[in-house]
Design a protein around this motif. Structure first.
Motif, short mmCIF file in Angstrom:
data_model
loop_
_atom_site.label_atom_id
_atom_site.label_comp_id
_atom_site.label_asym_id
_atom_site.label_seq_id
_atom_site.Cartn_x
_atom_site.Cartn_y
_atom_site.Cartn_z
N TRP A 36 48.49 -17.89 104.26
CA TRP A 36 49.18 -17.81 102.92
C TRP A 36 49.81 -16.29 102.57
O TRP A 36 48.99 -15.52 102.85
N LYS A 37 51.00 -16.40 102.23
CA LYS A 37 51.61 -15.20 101.71
C LYS A 37 52.37 -15.43 100.62
O LYS A 37 53.20 -16.37 100.54
N PRO A 38 52.18 -14.66 99.75
CA PRO A 38 53.33 -14.69 98.36
C PRO A 38 54.68 -14.76 98.69
O PRO A 38 55.13 -13.90 99.60
N THR A 39 55.48 -15.57 98.09
CA THR A 39 56.83 -15.51 98.29
C THR A 39 57.69 -14.34 97.73
O THR A 39 57.56 -14.24 96.50
N PHE A 40 58.43 -13.69 98.56
CA PHE A 40 59.39 -12.55 98.01
C PHE A 40 60.84 -13.07 97.98
O PHE A 40 61.44 -13.39 98.97
N ASP A 41 61.32 -13.28 96.81
CA ASP A 41 62.87 -13.39 96.66
C ASP A 41 63.82 -12.41 97.01
O ASP A 41 63.73 -11.73 95.88
N ARG A 190 52.31 -8.79 92.00
CA ARG A 190 53.64 -8.39 91.39
C ARG A 190 54.53 -7.94 92.53
O ARG A 190 54.29 -6.79 92.66
N ILE A 191 55.51 -8.52 92.99
CA ILE A 191 56.34 -7.94 94.05
C ILE A 191 57.56 -7.38 93.53
O ILE A 191 58.33 -7.98 93.04
N THR A 192 58.00 -6.02 93.95
CA THR A 192 59.25 -5.71 93.79
C THR A 192 59.98 -5.39 95.06
O THR A 192 59.24 -5.30 96.06
N GLY A 193 61.19 -5.07 94.87
CA GLY A 193 61.95 -4.91 96.39
C GLY A 193 61.95 -3.36 96.36
O GLY A 193 62.23 -2.47 95.43
N GLN A 202 69.29 1.23 109.59
CA GLN A 202 69.83 0.32 108.55
C GLN A 202 69.00 0.28 107.20
O GLN A 202 67.74 0.19 107.35
N SER A 203 69.72 -0.09 106.09
CA SER A 203 68.95 -0.12 104.80
C SER A 203 68.49 -1.48 104.55
O SER A 203 69.25 -2.82 104.84
N VAL A 204 67.42 -1.73 104.42
CA VAL A 204 66.60 -3.09 104.26
C VAL A 204 65.77 -3.05 103.06
O VAL A 204 65.28 -1.96 102.48
N THR A 205 65.47 -4.37 102.47
CA THR A 205 64.94 -4.39 101.23
C THR A 205 63.41 -5.17 101.71
O THR A 205 63.41 -6.19 102.11
N VAL A 206 62.41 -4.18 101.53
CA VAL A 206 60.94 -4.71 101.73
C VAL A 206 60.28 -4.90 100.43
O VAL A 206 60.61 -4.39 99.43
N PRO A 207 59.30 -5.87 100.61
CA PRO A 207 58.28 -6.11 99.56
C PRO A 207 57.33 -4.85 98.80
O PRO A 207 57.00 -4.22 99.90
N ASN A 208 57.24 -4.66 97.92
CA ASN A 208 56.29 -3.39 97.31
C ASN A 208 55.42 -4.11 96.42
O ASN A 208 55.82 -4.84 95.12
N TYR A 209 54.14 -3.73 96.57
CA TYR A 209 53.11 -4.71 95.75
C TYR A 209 52.45 -3.43 94.61
O TYR A 209 51.45 -3.77 94.13
#
Length: 321
Positions: A36-41, A190-193, A202-209
């Motif tokens: 399981w991993k939390p979903t990052f929208d 709590r996940i933010t981008g 390239q610029s990418v958005t990754v999850p930050n905890y």
């Protein structure tokens, strides 16, 4: 297995956790439905969940409540990808780690950059109770294996080994064993981008905890013994992640390295240290027409001795293998 046995085993768990996190100590399975991993929208740039870390399964009561798995993932100049678990996880020599050491010790700065691009990744696996998962409410109440990275693990460690008060009168923070059934705590994810550059620039958005945190200490399941035992008995065995059968052989990994990187890397460093490797089209990709043998140049050199790194390189060296 009784809860009393679990409580007895938990008394020394923080010491075992601390010892296990020393550098140089050491599988995940594809499509494992227990993971399981939390979903990052990515569109919203957020995600959330509430979980409870759990102790080791009854069959592994004296083991650490988590396992740590190293892997490498990168694309080579051939266009092929190397995505493999590292044998260093189970304390064995790993060809990618050895190649990285040769690059690091070459004395050429570009070779160090080359090694950095192939540094090993660290993943942790632990049993958790899913308390709230907005993206997958059907999983709430189930025990899953949470796959998480160093950022979350550092939060677990920081809670287990809080810093001493810097000044007189500062609040004394009590240690928190996140895996303890009596004195642990729910964990709010709590996940933010976060925007960053990938290997291709390239610029990418990754999850930050970083906004995640533990709640106040509280017994699992409100302290109801029967429910605590039921949840504990749902925990999955984690030691199979260290089973040697879950890892490819040194020779197979070395062969794949040559397929992905070619016979040499950087300033002319042998990918496979002079080993003859036969690459067959049927074993690799459809775009390879003929069977071929690749021999990396053999260099008569003294045994590799790592030079002293700069302070800023120490963290990388711990993960280079």
């Amino acid at each position: 297995m009784s809860l009393n046995a679990l409580r007895s085993s938990s008394k020394n768990m923080l010491e075992k956790m601390k010892a296990s996190d020393k550098p140089d100590q050491s599988g995940s399975r594809a499509e494992d439905e227990r993971i399981w991993k939390p979903t990052f929208d990515k569109e919203k740039g957020s995600g959330s969940a509430i979980i409870r870390f759990l102790p080791a399964a009854p069959s592994e009561i004296d083991e650490l409540p988590y396992v740590r798995v190293y892997s490498h993932a990168f694309q080579g100049p051939t266009g092929k990808w190397y995505i493999e678990k590292s044998l260093s996880t189970i304390g064995k020599p790993d060809p990618c780690g050895e190649l990285n050491k040769r690059c690091w010790n070459s004395g050429v700065e570009s070779d160090k950059d080359n090694a950095r691009s192939r540094k090993r990744k660290t993943d942790y696996y632990a049993n958790v109770l899913i308390i709230k998962d907005p993206a997958h409410p059907e999983l709430e109440g189930k025990v899953m294996i949470y796959k998480y990275g160093p950022q979350i693990h550092k939060m677990i460690e920081d809670s287990a080994y809080p810093k001493e008060p810097e000044f007189e009168g500062d609040e004394v923070v009590e240690p928190l064993n996140a895996f303890d059934i009596d004195n642990g705590a729910d964990f709010v994810i709590r996940i933010t981008g976060r925007t960053m550059k990938n290997a291709k620039g390239q610029s990418v958005t990754v999850p930050n905890y970083e906004k995640s945190s533990f709640k106040a200490k509280a017994a699992l399941a409100g302290g109801k013994e029967s429910e605590m035992e039921r949840i504990w008995n749902m925990c999955h065995a984690l030691q199979p992640f260290y089973d040697e059968k879950e890892y490819k052989s040194y020779e197979s990994l070395q062969k794949r390295l040559v397929e992905v990187l070619g016979p040499q890397v950087g300033s002319g460093i042998p990918t496979a240290a002079g080993i003859m490797i036969s690459v067959n089209a049927h074993d690799v990709d459809d775009d390879v027409d003929d069977s071929q043998s690749v021999r990396a140049p053999v260099r008569q050199t003294a045994p590799v001795q790592l030079s002293e790194p700069d302070d800023e390189d120490l963290a990388f060296l711990r993960d280079i293998e």
